[in-house]
Design a protein around this motif. Structure first.
Motif, PDB file in Angstrom:
ATOM      1  N   GLY A  21      43.028 -41.082  58.027  1.00 44.94           N
ATOM      2  CA  GLY A  21      44.102 -40.413  58.748  1.00 44.94           C
ATOM      3  C   GLY A  21      44.759 -39.309  57.944  1.00 44.94           C
ATOM      4  N   ALA A  22      44.001 -38.699  57.019  1.00 47.44           N
ATOM      5  CA  ALA A  22      44.539 -37.634  56.167  1.00 47.44           C
ATOM      6  C   ALA A  22      43.993 -36.283  56.628  1.00 47.44           C
ATOM      7  N   PRO A  23      44.730 -35.187  56.368  1.00 46.69           N
ATOM      8  CA  PRO A  23      44.248 -33.848  56.733  1.00 46.69           C
ATOM      9  C   PRO A  23      42.936 -33.527  56.003  1.00 46.69           C
ATOM     10  N   ILE A  24      41.946 -33.073  56.745  1.00 50.35           N
ATOM     11  CA  ILE A  24      40.645 -32.767  56.158  1.00 50.35           C
ATOM     12  C   ILE A  24      40.780 -31.673  55.109  1.00 50.35           C
ATOM     13  N   GLY A  25      40.230 -31.941  53.922  1.00 47.12           N
ATOM     14  CA  GLY A  25      40.258 -30.963  52.845  1.00 47.12           C
ATOM     15  C   GLY A  25      41.463 -31.045  51.937  1.00 47.12           C
ATOM     16  N   ALA A  26      42.437 -31.879  52.298  1.00 45.86           N
ATOM     17  CA  ALA A  26      43.628 -31.999  51.462  1.00 45.86           C
ATOM     18  C   ALA A  26      43.256 -32.615  50.115  1.00 45.86           C
ATOM     19  N   PRO A  27      43.859 -32.156  49.001  1.00 44.23           N
ATOM     20  CA  PRO A  27      43.578 -32.756  47.691  1.00 44.23           C
ATOM     21  C   PRO A  27      43.839 -34.256  47.735  1.00 44.23           C
ATOM     22  N   MET A  28      42.960 -35.022  47.110  1.00 40.70           N
ATOM     23  CA  MET A  28      43.079 -36.476  47.166  1.00 40.70           C
ATOM     24  C   MET A  28      42.919 -37.054  45.754  1.00 40.70           C
ATOM     25  N   THR A  29      43.904 -37.828  45.337  1.00 42.99           N
ATOM     26  CA  THR A  29      43.846 -38.505  44.045  1.00 42.99           C
ATOM     27  C   THR A  29      43.507 -39.974  44.278  1.00 42.99           C
ATOM     28  N   PRO A  30      43.104 -40.704  43.224  1.00 45.73           N
ATOM     29  CA  PRO A  30      42.825 -42.128  43.396  1.00 45.73           C
ATOM     30  C   PRO A  30      44.015 -42.892  43.974  1.00 45.73           C
ATOM     31  N   GLU A  31      45.211 -42.564  43.532  1.00 47.77           N
ATOM     32  CA  GLU A  31      46.387 -43.269  44.034  1.00 47.77           C
ATOM     33  C   GLU A  31      46.633 -42.964  45.507  1.00 47.77           C
ATOM     34  N   MET A  32      46.478 -41.712  45.879  1.00 52.76           N
ATOM     35  CA  MET A  32      46.694 -41.324  47.275  1.00 52.76           C
ATOM     36  C   MET A  32      45.668 -41.973  48.196  1.00 52.76           C
ATOM     37  N   SER A  33      44.448 -42.188  47.690  1.00 52.44           N
ATOM     38  CA  SER A  33      43.396 -42.748  48.537  1.00 52.44           C
ATOM     39  C   SER A  33      43.676 -44.196  48.926  1.00 52.44           C
ATOM     40  N   LYS A  34      44.556 -44.881  48.182  1.00 57.34           N
ATOM     41  CA  LYS A  34      44.851 -46.289  48.479  1.00 57.34           C
ATOM     42  C   LYS A  34      45.990 -46.429  49.494  1.00 57.34           C
ATOM     43  N   ARG A  35      46.792 -45.403  49.653  1.00 58.07           N
ATOM     44  CA  ARG A  35      47.983 -45.515  50.493  1.00 58.07           C
ATOM     45  C   ARG A  35      47.684 -45.864  51.950  1.00 58.07           C
ATOM     46  N   PRO A  36      46.588 -45.392  52.546  1.00 54.34           N
ATOM     47  CA  PRO A  36      46.348 -45.737  53.951  1.00 54.34           C
ATOM     48  C   PRO A  36      46.050 -47.218  54.190  1.00 54.34           C
ATOM     49  N   PHE A  37      45.809 -47.977  53.133  1.00 52.79           N
ATOM     50  CA  PHE A  37      45.491 -49.386  53.302  1.00 52.79           C
ATOM     51  C   PHE A  37      46.769 -50.240  53.287  1.00 52.79           C
ATOM     52  N   ALA A  38      46.679 -51.403  53.933  1.00 49.78           N
ATOM     53  CA  ALA A  38      47.793 -52.355  53.915  1.00 49.78           C
ATOM     54  C   ALA A  38      48.020 -52.829  52.480  1.00 49.78           C
ATOM     55  N   PRO A  39      49.240 -53.234  52.131  1.00 48.46           N
ATOM     56  CA  PRO A  39      49.565 -53.609  50.744  1.00 48.46           C
ATOM     57  C   PRO A  39      48.600 -54.600  50.111  1.00 48.46           C
ATOM     58  N   LYS A  40      48.251 -55.669  50.804  1.00 53.83           N
ATOM     59  CA  LYS A  40      47.343 -56.657  50.227  1.00 53.83           C
ATOM     60  C   LYS A  40      45.961 -56.057  49.972  1.00 53.83           C
ATOM     61  N   SER A  41      45.531 -55.208  50.902  1.00 47.22           N
ATOM     62  CA  SER A  41      44.211 -54.582  50.744  1.00 47.22           C
ATOM     63  C   SER A  41      44.207 -53.592  49.585  1.00 47.22           C
ATOM     64  N   ARG A  42      45.338 -52.943  49.352  1.00 50.94           N
ATOM     65  CA  ARG A  42      45.413 -52.024  48.214  1.00 50.94           C
ATOM     66  C   ARG A  42      45.152 -52.767  46.915  1.00 50.94           C
ATOM     67  N   ALA A  43      45.768 -53.949  46.782  1.00 50.94           N
ATOM     68  CA  ALA A  43      45.594 -54.740  45.567  1.00 50.94           C
ATOM     69  C   ALA A  43      44.143 -55.177  45.394  1.00 50.94           C
ATOM     70  N   VAL A  44      43.508 -55.586  46.496  1.00 53.46           N
ATOM     71  CA  VAL A  44      42.112 -56.005  46.446  1.00 53.46           C
ATOM     72  C   VAL A  44      41.221 -54.824  46.050  1.00 53.46           C
TER      73      VAL A  44
END
Length: 252
Positions: free
Chosen positions: A176-199
């Motif tokens: 659900g991110a804008p196509i082509g937007a800069p993406m860091t490892p931390e930003m890539s985890k944000r779309p996931f639910a909290p528990k899934s981020r930890a996993v």
């Protein structure tokens, strides 16, 4: 008649050059081709002396090239890097590049053109190959993007220690991110639910530490209407015994 010393020097230069000299008369008929022509092209000069280039060029598909060049010659203008194809007797096509200047007699009357030319067949073939390769690569990219959209599968790659993740367009859509937007490892985890981020974070750490792949089903952040899940598959790329980057794909 004794030849001037300078003319011998010119002959010597032409013997070792990767081009040849040429001359035409006032009717644009070739009257001279230096020895380099036959040496460099393998074509006999006698087949060209006494003919104009327009008489030599018989391929209809090259008419536009010659129409523009004929205008230059009629206006007695100099020309540089004029490129033209020539079909040899064996059916192969050679490409030449020519530079020429108009020559005038003591009375100012136009007496013909003088210039130099070289064979650029290999250069033109390389250019055509590069163009074809580029077209093929673009076609493959378009096909891959279409497959990703239809199958809802995207790919991502992250070099260890690099703060940027490379992602295909479909990954952006999944997250659900804008196509082509800069993406860091931390930003890539944000779309996931909290528990899934930890996993996800733990799986990445294990992949780096033990150089092992992972295959996860992760919950994306709940929208107002429904829960969404994504399957995330990753595999470390090992260089000299160390994890250099991670390549993976994801799908909803």
């Amino acid at each position: 008649m004794t030849r001037a010393k300078g003319s011998y020097l010119v002959d010597d230069y032409l013997e070792v050059a990767d081009f040849w000299a040429w001359e035409t008369d006032e009717n644009l008929v070739l009257t001279y081709l230096s020895n380099g022509f036959s040496k460099l092209t393998g074509l006999p000069a006698r087949d060209f002396i006494g003919r104009s280039r327009s008489q030599i060029a018989t391929r209809d598909l090259d008419a536009d090239i010659w129409t523009e060049h004929r205008r230059t010659l009629e206006e007695r203008r100099p020309f540089r890097r004029f490129r033209y194809p020539l079909e040899a007797s064996d059916g192969s096509v050679r490409w030449f590049e020519s530079n020429g200047i108009p020559h005038h007699g003591p009375d100012g009357r136009f007496v013909g053109y003088r210039g130099v030319a070289r064979d650029i067949t290999e250069q033109m073939r390389d250019r055509a190959l590069l163009a074809a390769t580029g077209r093929e690569a673009k076609l493959q990219q378009t096909l891959l993007a279409h497959i990703e959209r239809v199958s809802r599968i995207g790919a991502w790659r992250w070099a260890v220690g690099d703060g940027h993740i490379s992602m295909s367009d479909e990954i952006y859509r999944i997250l659900g991110a804008p196509i082509g937007a800069p993406m860091t490892p931390e930003m890539s985890k944000r779309p996931f639910a909290p528990k899934s981020r930890a996993v996800f974070q733990a799986a990445i750490a294990e992949a780096i530490r033990h150089q092992q792949p992972f295959d996860l089903i992760l919950e994306l952040d709940a929208s107002a209407s429904a829960h969404r899940w994504a399957r995330v598959i990753g595999e470390p790329e090992v260089v000299d015994g160390r994890t250099a980057r991670r390549s993976a794909h994801s799908r909803t």
